[in-house]
Design an enzyme around this catalytic site. Structure first.
Site, PDB file in Angstrom:
ATOM      1  N   TYR A  77      -3.531  10.699   1.025  1.00 19.77           N
ATOM      2  CA  TYR A  77      -4.254  11.205  -0.839  1.00 19.77           C
ATOM      3  C   TYR A  77      -3.400  11.831  -1.523  1.00 19.77           C
ATOM      4  O   TYR A  77      -3.432  12.039  -3.241  1.00 19.77           O
ATOM      5  CB  TYR A  77      -5.087   9.767  -1.159  1.00 19.77           C
ATOM      6  CG  TYR A  77      -4.993   8.958   0.037  1.00 19.77           C
ATOM      7  CD1 TYR A  77      -4.970   8.705   1.023  1.00 19.77           C
ATOM      8  CD2 TYR A  77      -5.400   7.388  -1.118  1.00 19.77           C
ATOM      9  CE1 TYR A  77      -5.292   6.901   1.182  1.00 19.77           C
ATOM     10  CE2 TYR A  77      -5.045   6.060  -0.963  1.00 19.77           C
ATOM     11  CZ  TYR A  77      -5.002   6.133   0.369  1.00 19.77           C
ATOM     12  OH  TYR A  77      -5.404   4.829   1.150  1.00 19.77           O
ATOM     13  N   HIS A  95      -4.912  -7.739   0.202  1.00 20.30           N
ATOM     14  CA  HIS A  95      -4.062  -6.907   0.486  1.00 20.30           C
ATOM     15  C   HIS A  95      -3.189  -6.463   1.256  1.00 20.30           C
ATOM     16  O   HIS A  95      -1.947  -5.915   1.253  1.00 20.30           O
ATOM     17  CB  HIS A  95      -4.679  -5.714   0.499  1.00 20.30           C
ATOM     18  CG  HIS A  95      -4.535  -3.830   0.080  1.00 20.30           C
ATOM     19  ND1 HIS A  95      -3.831  -3.656  -1.117  1.00 20.30           N
ATOM     20  CD2 HIS A  95      -4.414  -2.905   1.106  1.00 20.30           C
ATOM     21  CE1 HIS A  95      -3.350  -2.201  -0.738  1.00 20.30           C
ATOM     22  NE2 HIS A  95      -3.423  -1.803   0.773  1.00 20.30           N
ATOM     23  N   ASP A 134       1.114  -0.867  -0.493  1.00 22.74           N
ATOM     24  CA  ASP A 134      -0.147   0.119  -0.132  1.00 22.74           C
ATOM     25  C   ASP A 134       0.363   1.344  -0.206  1.00 22.74           C
ATOM     26  O   ASP A 134       1.760   1.240  -0.996  1.00 22.74           O
ATOM     27  CB  ASP A 134      -1.511  -0.275   1.448  1.00 22.74           C
ATOM     28  CG  ASP A 134      -2.106   0.846   0.720  1.00 22.74           C
ATOM     29  OD1 ASP A 134      -2.108   1.953   1.376  1.00 22.74           O
ATOM     30  OD2 ASP A 134      -2.903   0.368   0.474  1.00 22.74           O
TER      31      ASP A 134
END
Lengths: 406, 414
Positions: free
Chosen positions: B323, B379, B185
């Site tokens: 982000y 993930h 990630d």
């Protein structure tokens, strides 16, 4: 003519008002980066101020009383495959008997009261302009309309709901005004009930399917000149900027509305920020007062289906983002008008407008944005008057109801 | 803290959420208002109401935070100030477990969103164990600034180079001048920058469990570009490739709402995350379920995970900003500013990972010396399949492995 509509009085239970206050008392606001301004989203100072006002000063009962001065009703509409939905709507008739029946459909994050300031302009009678009987419903799942309880309530269902609503009120033929999702619903109404029931419509959000080589080869060819065509590039840049920079809410609501719904239903400041960000960004310098904002948010907070239900509309209209908003619709020859407001963030190139329908009317304004009916009621009402009035391109589309005293 | 204490020195960290915070949380949970849900919605529209309601009830009633807190405090945790150019000093939180093997390989483990330093927890005993069969590691698991118990930056612009600077300065302060790196990630996406800036000199090699990078273009990588154009056709002839391709397309179409929102309006969604425990729970829990490979989450595991966000030092809204900062508000891709390096790169492929581009494309990122493909896991690989991920690290860095001895004098064996 049958009309089973019952008068509606908005009366939020005391317990709900108390719960809101209790939550606002406990509200915790996040930090913010130095000098963030509006770059990262709604600024802390704004939300702090609005939350404080909501908690201490805003008088919901006063707002409620004022809303109840408007003629509101509910009626049960049977929607194929979905059973009966209780639909809330405002219905203000003009004194002019042959006024044109007008269906006004709000979008997200709007509500039925967006029509409020236009009412006096629309219902007034005069030899100089037409009058309208105005019907402004709450979309299913919004405001005080019931929400559908099963998956699959999409464009055709919204159109069916509203067509049946108009017919149940004795308006077998009518015209339509909408923006935002009201524009999208309008496309479905035109497709499914155009000519037979919908005689003409005016949109204030110029959005249509992007041309492809198969659907519109000529425009597609023109698109290939894009790098060299400044005007087209400018228009597409505006549309593109919205697509990449502003579509967070759309992507979340179109794919995981339930996940978002927990926040919106549980946190007043969360709901406030989520919606207020749009109220600020999508308008043309509209001088929002605290009372206006908080009345707007309160309608979402106190909505019949709860604040989590309305965002599902994005999922349903796009099949969970598996297709665009225009799925299954085609060009129709139902007379179509566009009202262009400069601060509308969703602005597709004007030259493509004819792809959507038979454009008979266009107007360009100097001021106003996304919530045109709220920001520029006189201007938008003026467009309806021009489009449907004597000498206008859609005059007399509703037989026997041209909007003038006999 | 004494005004004479050196902010840069290491201090042991004990997690101790004040009672008043626990009470406030309980008060909010008492006032929870849940949304409705469509009949038969299950997980199609997001986190299912039945699951969220059950978790909320457990959070109010049975969940024992103090017990979880005590167990977390059994980990060797520390804080120290790290100066970041242009951003002042940030207090950074980390786990630091040394192996009994003196020559163990220093390893920096970096989590992502919505993860935390605790993702390293199950790896610790595996990685720090000594054996003649496999190498041992000294493990540092940092909380990203703005996550867990690390301070958040106060100004805009804290991006790849800044995170990398924190990592490198931390490792140097711990005496690890040369080290290896593992991440998925954001751990991967920031790792791309860390390796670009500190590769060879400090980062000697790295293993990613999110093996992605840029898309090839005609001018940069013409062969891969042609391959990309042909994907709709070539994937018809290979089941695995077709599944990967469909999965990746589906991901971009239907899985990236959270990314889009947090990359453009993190503050807006932050109000919900900071004010509503159930809002935060749903926002994160949805990923815990949909991003893992049928991991059998217990309610306690989920609530502990959410609690780390709820009780985080910078508050639950800060983490989302990564982000925005890494993409310039979604103006560019996270990898902008990085370049391919020849730092040895390993890739662990887990089948339920969200996006699975063609494996060859990883050559655009770095010198791929190690690849492994697993038949289970998603993930959150370190949390879901710690044995498999630790196994990859052991194979990559162990005797006979492609990155054996990359850290001079620290090959991981006695």
């Amino acid at each position: 003519m049958t009309n089973w509509a019952k008068p509606f009085t908005l009366a939020v239970p005391d317990a709900d008002v108390d719960l809101l206050r209790a939550k606002l008392e406990l509200a915790t606001l996040p930090h913010e980066l130095d000098g963030a301004g509006w770059k990262y989203g709604a600024p802390l100072a704004d939300i702090q101020r609005l939350a404080e006002y909501w908690k201490s000063t805003f008088d919901w009962r006063k707002a409620e009383r004022s809303i109840n001065e408007l003629p509101q009703f509910t009626t049960d509409i049977e929607v194929d495959g979905f059973g009966s939905l209780n639909i809330h709507f405002l219905h203000q008739k003009s004194e002019v008997e042959n006024a044109i029946p007008l269906l006004f459909v709000h979008g997200w994050p709007g509500h039925f009261l967006e029509v409020r300031k236009m009412l006096p302009y629309l219902t007034a009678g005069s030899p100089d302009h037409p009058a309208f009987h105005v019907v402004a419903p709450s979309l299913p799942g919004f405001g005080f309309s019931e929400a559908p309880s099963k998956p699959g309530f999409a464009g055709p269902q919204y159109a069916e709901t509203f067509n049946k609503l108009m017919v149940s009120l004795g308006y077998d033929e009518y015209v339509y005004q909408g923006g935002d999702l009201g524009h999208i619903v309008g496309i479905y109404v035109a497709n499914l009930y155009g000519h037979k029931h919908l005689k003409g419509w005016l949109s204030n959000m110029p959005m249509y399917r992007v041309p492809t080589v198969f659907s519109n080869p000529l425009i597609f060819l023109k698109l290939l000149t894009y790098p060299f065509n400044k005007s087209l590039r400018d228009q597409l840049t505006v549309a593109n900027r919205f697509r990449t920079g502003e579509m967070g809410y759309f992507m979340v609501q179109a794919t995981v509305p339930q996940t978002l719904g927990y926040s919106l239903a549980d946190s007043p400041v969360g709901l406030l920020a989520w919606i207020y960000e749009k109220l600020h960004k999508a308008v043309g310098n509209y001088p929002w007062t605290e009372d206006e904002v908080l009345e707007w948010i309160s309608i979402y907070w106190f909505s019949r289906a709860g604040p989590g239900a309305n965002v599902r509309m994005y999922y349903e209209l796009t099949g969970g983002n598996s297709h665009d908003l225009f799925e299954g619709t085609r060009w129709t020859s139902v007379p179509l008008g566009f009202a262009w407001f400069p601060q509308e963030p969703v602005r597709f190139p004007r030259s493509w407008a004819y792809l959507l329908g038979k454009v008979v009317f266009e107007s360009e304004h100097e001021a106003g944005g996304h919530f045109a009916a709220f920001e520029q009621p006189e201007a938008l009402a003026g467009d309806l008057r021009k489009m449907f009035g004597r000498g206008g391109p859609a005059y007399g589309v509703v037989p026997g109801k041209d909007g003038y005293q006999v | 803290m004494s005004e004479f204490a050196d902010p840069y020195s290491e201090r042991p960290f004990t997690l101790a959420v004040p009672d008043v915070e626990l009470e406030l949380l309980r008060k909010r949970l008492d006032l929870v208002r849940l949304p409705d849900e469509l009949d038969g919605a299950a997980w199609h529209y997001g986190a299912a109401r039945a699951d969220v309601a059950r978790l909320v009830a457990h959070w109010r009633g049975g969940f024992d935070w103090r017990a979880r807190e005590a167990a977390i405090n059994a980990l060797p945790m520390f804080v120290r100030g790290v100066e970041v150019e242009g951003f002042g000093t940030l207090e950074v939180h980390y786990v630091h477990r040394r192996s009994g093997v003196e020559g163990a390989i220093p390893l920096l483990f970096v989590h992502g969103w919505p993860g935390s330093f605790l993702e390293a927890r199950k790896l610790l005993p595996l990685l720090t164990a000594g054996s003649p069969e496999y190498p041992s590691f000294h493990v540092v698991a940092v909380s990203l600034p703005g996550f867990g118990f690390s301070e958040a930056p106060k100004k805009p612009g804290f991006a790849g180079p800044q995170y990398a600077e924190v990592f490198n300065k931390l490792m140097l302060a711990l005496g690890y001048d040369e080290y290896v790196y593992q991440g998925g990630d954001w751990g991967h996406m920031i790792g791309v920058h860390a390796v670009h800036i500190y590769g060879h000199k400090h980062i000697k090699a790295w293993l990613t469990n999110l093996p992605i990078y840029r898309d090839p273009t005609l001018f940069t990588y013409p062969v891969y570009y042609l391959q990309k154009l042909a994907l709709p056709i070539t994937t018809r002839f290979n089941d695995r490739a077709r599944i990967d391709y469909e999965k990746t397309k589906e991901w971009y179409k239907r899985g990236t709402g959270y990314y889009s929102e947090q990359a453009t309006e993190p503050q807006t969604v932050g109000y919900s995350l900071a004010d509503s425990p159930v809002g935060l729970l749903a926002w994160i829990y949805e990923k815990l379920v949909t991003w893992t490979d049928h991991y059998p989450w217990t309610d306690d595991e989920v609530l502990e995970w959410i609690s780390v966000y709820w009780f985080s030092r910078a508050g639950p809204a800060a983490a989302s900003r990564v982000y925005y900062e890494m993409t310039g508000g979604y103006a560019y891709e996270y990898w902008k500013g990085s370049e391919r390096t020849s730092v040895p790169l390993g890739a662990s492929y887990f089948p339920a990972e969200l996006t699975r581009p063609p494996k060859q494309w990883l050559n655009m990122l770095g010198k791929v010396v190690f690849q492994s493909e697993h038949d289970r896991g998603g993930h959150f690989a370190a949390f879901e399949q710690p044995e498999l991920l630790a196994g990859d690290l052991r194979k990559m860095f162990g005797k006979g492995g492609p990155a054996y001895g990359v850290v001079p004098g620290k090959d991981g064996y006695n």
